[in-house]
Design a protein around this motif. Structure first.
Motif, mmCIF file in Angstrom:
data_model
loop_
_atom_site.group_PDB
_atom_site.id
_atom_site.type_symbol
_atom_site.label_atom_id
_atom_site.label_comp_id
_atom_site.label_asym_id
_atom_site.label_seq_id
_atom_site.Cartn_x
_atom_site.Cartn_y
_atom_site.Cartn_z
ATOM 1 N N LEU B 45 0.842 -1.198 0.000
ATOM 2 C CA LEU B 45 0.000 0.000 0.000
ATOM 3 C C LEU B 45 0.880 1.252 0.000
ATOM 4 O O LEU B 45 0.650 2.201 -0.748
ATOM 5 C CB LEU B 45 -0.922 0.008 1.219
ATOM 6 C CG LEU B 45 -2.027 -1.062 1.219
ATOM 7 C CD1 LEU B 45 -2.808 -1.018 2.515
ATOM 8 C CD2 LEU B 45 -2.957 -0.862 0.036
ATOM 9 N N THR B 89 -8.630 1.143 6.511
ATOM 10 C CA THR B 89 -7.648 1.126 5.430
ATOM 11 C C THR B 89 -8.259 0.540 4.169
ATOM 12 O O THR B 89 -8.112 1.093 3.078
ATOM 13 C CB THR B 89 -6.418 0.287 5.827
ATOM 14 O OG1 THR B 89 -5.944 0.767 7.074
ATOM 15 C CG2 THR B 89 -5.332 0.384 4.792
ATOM 16 N N GLU B 93 -8.479 2.552 0.743
ATOM 17 C CA GLU B 93 -7.726 2.042 -0.408
ATOM 18 C C GLU B 93 -8.646 1.747 -1.579
ATOM 19 O O GLU B 93 -8.280 1.930 -2.738
ATOM 20 C CB GLU B 93 -6.936 0.789 -0.025
ATOM 21 C CG GLU B 93 -5.786 1.041 0.932
ATOM 22 C CD GLU B 93 -4.718 1.962 0.341
ATOM 23 O OE1 GLU B 93 -4.611 2.041 -0.887
ATOM 24 O OE2 GLU B 93 -4.011 2.605 1.134
ATOM 25 N N ILE B 133 -0.967 -5.886 -4.115
ATOM 26 C CA ILE B 133 -1.891 -5.611 -3.016
ATOM 27 C C ILE B 133 -2.932 -6.723 -2.943
ATOM 28 O O ILE B 133 -3.217 -7.263 -1.873
ATOM 29 C CB ILE B 133 -2.584 -4.237 -3.204
ATOM 30 C CG1 ILE B 133 -1.553 -3.119 -3.048
ATOM 31 C CG2 ILE B 133 -3.705 -4.055 -2.201
ATOM 32 C CD1 ILE B 133 -2.068 -1.752 -3.444
#
Lengths: 499, 186
Positions: B45, B89, B93, B133
């Motif tokens: 990330l 998160t 994201e 990711i």
């Protein structure tokens, strides 16, 4: 997929055990035949096997890479390859292996190294040039799976064991000439026993090496299936490897650096030509078509990522012409060996197409497609995946998320089952982030005609691309869903008002 | 007789202690694996966050009329950097992924930019980072599942309560949001 892996591991363990027992029995029987204490033969065999194993354990991978002419690379030499390997290392939770390139135009790859820390992956230049990113990822995942499953160590162990058995048998056959029955012993019973051991020993000495070799090859084939399955688990996209295998096996070029000693390492047996790759007992690899079929079957099990839920048509027949012939056999009343129909995108793979009218529909629709199995995407040139929607064939692009449908198929589905169209669009996520732009130079995937803009006003107003010849339609990612979503809502409203 | 009983009792006690020590260590191992997997996600990330200023710099000169798209990316990046916790998160994201997708959709309309060497390299890096990711997330979720499964099972569930082994969060992706087609005007 998990059960497949577990079962495969059990089988491999059993086979290794079988070879070890064979080695021990041989040692004991041969010793009995020459009137030595039984354990001397056993110990001798074990020590010889141990020494060979140590040499190949510590020196094997350097020798292999050297023999194949592999050259280590850094990230700047080939960023994409490096990235793909790194992705697979992350997916498997293993340390990053060293990467090698072999300057050979035939597409192939292998992994080596005694443990995941010491592993290396070598790919040929041809592989890099001929495969798309997804296909490369499938191949690397397969190699990574070999590393993760300790296949390299296993095949090394087996090769040494089998070699030792061959050596032992050879030694015995040489010694037999000098054996005197009965020896210094007067006891007739002991001599009888010795004759028995001698006969048994002779028989074993001839049969055992062949048997051991067959076991080794069987393990090798099992591990290939296992690596395919594990690799699919890593990428969650079995289609990538399936399409790569197809491409590699269709490739006419021969790998020059491979030989009999290294052939079992590669992702596809580099020595045999395509026609010769039958499911023989003496093969190091299982037949490609069978591997591809299994990968396609995995793609239909629900635990993969959405894109893989729609995959190629007849699963054992990745070429559409194959699907067509399978469909033809279904019409003749003999269900083809492979699932013939283009399966429904949501339904699990049917065992065989029994619906004759559906098969006929498929055959009619597939007719003009027969020329190209995986035609390029009109938008990003990525090979399209073939799939089915209801009884209609469909192409989807894994990269840009676009969908190709026949004009009639679209009309029918929009009327009868808009939710299926909607679902189909969601099965191909947009990985690139293209918008609904109009790009010129798009070609029809079935008849290679230039596509013309085509406006739809009902139920949603949109510009699509249409083939003037076959009237097929190209939907960019989201377009199909936009139309089908509106249609579905309208349907719901009309149903609600009717009640 | 007494000695024999005593021996049996001692034997059972030792076996139990060994069993629970082994179990405790196994829980620790599993938890650490999951934590380590999370740090892998985190690394990727961060990598994406680091790539974005570079991307904006490359694209800026070309996209004179689509300031908004760029600003969204920058804003989403800042948000993603600021949040803490797995669920937050994940959400931030996902937002960032969406804005990036719209940006790439816009880039499609600029052939000069598309052919730019720097842009091509950046695109490969960003694609790969997206993949990394996804794969790191997959690995993390697998580890969390292994860990959570063990601490939900008897006898470890009791054990986990006593020693404060808490269930870990999955890194969820909002599938619907992810699949949403980018809205681009043309």
């Amino acid at each position: 997929m998990y059960e497949q892996i577990a079962r495969n591991k059990r089988h491999s363990a059993l086979l290794v055990l079988a070879v070890v027992i064979l080695l021990m029995v041989l040692g004991a029987v041969f010793a009995g035949a020459v009137e030595a204490p039984w354990w001397t033969g056993l110990a001798g065999a074990s020590v010889a096997a141990g020494i060979t194993f140590l040499i190949s354990y510590y020196g094997g991978s350097a020798i292999l890479l050297g023999v194949s002419g592999a050259r280590p690379i850094q990230k700047r030499d080939h960023p994409q390859l490096f990235n793909v390997v790194e992705e697979m290392a992350i997916a498997s939770g293993l340390p990053m292996p060293r990467i090698y390139i072999i300057e050979d135009s035939a597409p192939n790859a292998f992994a080596t190294g005694r443990s995941p820390d010491q592993a290396a992956i070598a790919v040929t230049r041809g592989l890099l040039n001929k495969l798309s990113r997804d296909e490369l990822q499938g191949v690397i995942a397969h190699e990574m799976a070999h590393i993760q499953n300790f296949d390299i160590r296993l095949s090394m162990l087996l090769a040494v064991l089998v070699g030792s058995i061959a050596l032992l048998c050879d030694l015995f056959l040489r010694m037999v000439r000098h054996v005197r029955i009965g020896g210094d012993d007067d006891d007739r019973g002991s001599a009888g026993l010795q004759v028995f051991f001698l006969a048994l020993g002779l028989l074993l000495a001839i049969v055992a090496p062949i048997f051991a070799k067959l076991l080794e090859l069987a393990v090798s084939r099992r591990r290939e299936y296992l690596a395919d399955a594990t690799g699919a688990l890593l990428t969650r996209y079995p289609e990538g490897l399936a399409s790569a295998l197809q491409k590699i096996s269709d490739d006419p070029e021969v790998l020059e650096v491979a030989n009999r000693a290294t052939q079992h390492l590669y992702i596809i047996n580099p020595i045999k030509s395509f026609e010769e790759r039958a499911a023989g007992l003496f093969d190091t690899h299982p037949p490609i078509q069978d591997r591809i079929r299994r990968l396609h079957e995995m793609a239909f099990k629900g635990d993969s990522r959405p894109a893989s839920a729609v995959s190629t048509a007849g699963s054992a027949a990745p070429t559409v012409s194959g699907a067509a012939s399978a469909a033809a056999s279904a019409i003749a009343g003999t269900p083809g060996p492979a699932p013939a129909g283009l399966p429904d995108a949501e339904a699990p793979l049917p065992p065989a197409a029994t619906d004759v009218t559906a098969a006929a529909d498929v055959l009619k629709a597939v007719g003009p497609l027969a020329a190209a199995a995986h035609p390029p995407c009109p938008r990003c040139q990525e090979p399209l995946l073939t799939g089915g929607l209801g009884r209609f064939p469909m192409f989807g692009c894994r990269q840009c998320g676009g969908i190709w449908l026949g004009g009639a198929a679209f009309e029918t589905l929009l009327r009868e089952a808009p939710e299926k169209l909607d679902a189909a669009d969601h099965r191909f996520p947009n990985l690139i982030g293209y918008g609904w732009d109009r790009v010129s130079g798009r070609k029809c995937p079935t008849c290679a005609q230039a596509l013309v803009p085509y406006q739809v006003t009902e139920p949603a107003a949109l510009w699509l691309d249409r083939c003037p010849q076959c009237s097929g339609l190209w939907f960019d990612d989201g377009e199909l869903s936009a139309i089908a979503g509106t249609a579905r809502r309208e349907q719901q409203v009309s149903q609600a008002t009717r009640i | 007789m007494v000695a024999a009983v005593l021996l049996v009792v001692i034997g059972i006690t030792v076996a139990l202690i060994l069993f629970f020590v082994g179990g405790y260590n196994r829980l620790i191992t599993l938890r650490n694996r999951a934590k380590n997997a999370w740090s892998q996600v985190d690394v990727q990330l961060k990598r994406r966050h680091d790539l974005i200023p570079n991307l904006v710099e490359t694209v800026k000169g070309y996209l004179k009329h689509e300031r908004e798209v760029l600003e969204n990316v920058v804003k989403a990046r800042q948000q993603a950097i600021d949040v803490r916790g797995v669920a937050e998160t994940a959400q931030a994201e996902n937002m960032l992924s969406q804005t990036l997708r719209s940006l790439f959709a816009v880039v499609e309309n600029y052939p000069d930019l598309k052919a730019n060497q720097n842009m091509l390299a950046l695109q490969e890096e960003l694609t790969s980072t997206e993949n990394k990711i996804a794969f790191a997330r997959q690995f993390y979720n697998d580890q969390v599942m292994a860990y959570n499964t063990v601490i939900q099972q008897v006898p470890w569930s009791v054990f986990a309560n006593t020693f404060n082994f808490e269930e870990m969060e999955f890194f969820e992706v909002e599938e619907a949001a992810q699949r949403e087609a980018p809205k681009v005007t043309f």
